[in-house]
Design a protein around this motif. Structure first.
Motif, PDB file in Angstrom:
ATOM      1  N   LEU A 110       0.554  -0.806  -0.027  1.00 46.65           N
ATOM      2  CA  LEU A 110      -0.214   0.292   0.128  1.00 46.65           C
ATOM      3  C   LEU A 110       0.745   1.535  -0.307  1.00 46.65           C
ATOM      4  O   LEU A 110       1.598   1.155   1.050  1.00 46.65           O
TER       5      LEU A 110
ATOM      6  N   GLY B 202      -2.600   5.041  -0.112  1.00 48.28           N
ATOM      7  CA  GLY B 202      -3.623   3.763  -0.039  1.00 48.28           C
ATOM      8  C   GLY B 202      -3.285   2.674   1.800  1.00 48.28           C
ATOM      9  O   GLY B 202      -4.512   2.645   2.306  1.00 48.28           O
TER      10      GLY B 202
ATOM     11  N   ASP C 262      -6.973   5.448   3.066  1.00 48.58           N
ATOM     12  CA  ASP C 262      -8.072   5.083   2.434  1.00 48.58           C
ATOM     13  C   ASP C 262      -8.876   4.264   3.403  1.00 48.58           C
ATOM     14  O   ASP C 262      -8.783   2.483   3.796  1.00 48.58           O
TER      15      ASP C 262
ATOM     16  N   LEU D 265      -9.456   0.385   2.175  1.00 51.83           N
ATOM     17  CA  LEU D 265      -9.010  -0.374   2.686  1.00 51.83           C
ATOM     18  C   LEU D 265      -7.805  -0.290   4.074  1.00 51.83           C
ATOM     19  O   LEU D 265      -6.943  -0.679   4.585  1.00 51.83           O
TER      20      LEU D 265
ATOM     21  N   LEU E 142      -3.111   3.233  -4.879  1.00 50.95           N
ATOM     22  CA  LEU E 142      -3.231   2.793  -3.769  1.00 50.95           C
ATOM     23  C   LEU E 142      -2.030   1.648  -3.501  1.00 50.95           C
ATOM     24  O   LEU E 142      -2.034   1.560  -2.347  1.00 50.95           O
ATOM     25  N   ALA E 143      -2.030   1.155  -4.585  1.00 56.25           N
ATOM     26  CA  ALA E 143      -1.213  -0.397  -4.065  1.00 56.25           C
ATOM     27  C   ALA E 143      -0.348  -0.016  -5.451  1.00 56.25           C
ATOM     28  O   ALA E 143      -0.601  -0.115  -6.374  1.00 56.25           O
TER      29      ALA E 143
ATOM     30  N   TYR F  91     -12.685   2.505  -8.375  1.00 54.52           N
ATOM     31  CA  TYR F  91     -11.409   1.769  -8.429  1.00 54.52           C
ATOM     32  C   TYR F  91     -11.197   0.801  -9.479  1.00 54.52           C
ATOM     33  O   TYR F  91     -11.794   0.009 -10.342  1.00 54.52           O
TER      34      TYR F  91
END
Length: 252
Positions: free
Chosen positions: A120, A124, A127, A130, A156-157, A174
């Motif tokens: 992440l 991330g 967020d 997650l 995010l990752a 997403y």
């Protein structure tokens, strides 16, 4: 809640997405493009659109693959986004989301097939969708490309082989280059289809027996956690919707 799937190939189905939907008693429908089924209409009554993977890329022509119309799918995605629906793309699906938003896909630095860790980013880790994820998680992969980035999207990752593993385009949209939906029983047809990929050793391509031995329960749960939060966000976004809107209370 109603979930609609765009399925490009018989060997890349919804996997854990369908399991998650069934556990919540959500209704589902699907467009099986490989059977020539038509794309959903502009006013199709779904709450979440899931665009799955496939061996194509966003530039694959109709001449090269008659059941795949990239521009038509991008139009469906844009319409869903404009209707403020939740949208999740996986692999090819993530790339199509980027293309629909005028962000061109790119070739990944490395092809990845098998189970490898993703990390992440700071965004991330922050967020809330997650929140149950560790900074590093072992997840499934099956790709050569990666989604494009818009001016307002956020990575995010990432992984050692691909810097764009999860992309947030909006709070309801997403893209997952990785495959958290894989279930062990679903993988033999995909392995059979991609046999040539295993012929040449590469750093991020595992042997079929290694792939089939992996237990996907942890990553499936992570996908379910993410989807639960996405649907809560969708429900919150639509709390002021007029009667008859497709948003309905979330079942826990």
């Amino acid at each position: 809640m109603h979930i609609h799937f765009l399925i490009h190939e018989s060997f890349e189905g919804p996997g854990y997405f369908a399991t998650w939907a069934a556990r919540h008693d959500y209704t589902i429908s699907a467009t099986r493009l490989y059977l020539g089924e038509p794309l959903p209409a502009d006013d199709a009554p779904f709450d979440l659109l899931v665009i799955l993977g496939g061996p194509q890329n966003p530039q694959t022509s109709v001449e090269a693959c008659p059941h795949f119309n990239s521009l038509a799918e991008q139009a469906v995605i844009r319409q869903a986004i404009s209707r403020q629906k939740a949208v999740v793309g996986v692999c090819l699906g993530a790339q199509l989301i980027g293309e629909a938003l005028s962000a061109s896909y790119a070739v990944s630095p490395e092809p990845e097939i098998g189970y490898f860790p993703i990390q992440l980013t700071k965004a991330g880790e922050a967020d809330p969708k997650l929140a149950t994820w560790a900074p590093e998680e072992l997840v499934g992969h099956w790709h050569n490309d990666m989604p494009g980035l818009t001016e307002h999207s956020t990575v995010l990752a990432s992984s050692a082989g691909c810097p764009r593993q999860i992309v947030r385009y909006t709070e309801l949209v997403y893209g997952f280059q990785c495959h958290l939906e894989f279930q062990r029983a679903d993988l033999p047809p995909l392995i059979e289809h991609d046999q040539p990929a295993f012929a040449s050793p590469k750093p991020y391509i595992q042997a079929p027996e290694v792939i089939l031995a992996h237990d996907p329960e942890r990553m499936n749960q992570l996908l379910g956690d993410f989807l639960d939060q996405l649907m809560l966000a969708y429900q919150g976004f639509h709390t002021d919707s007029v009667p008859g809107d497709s948003a309905q209370p979330l079942k826990q």
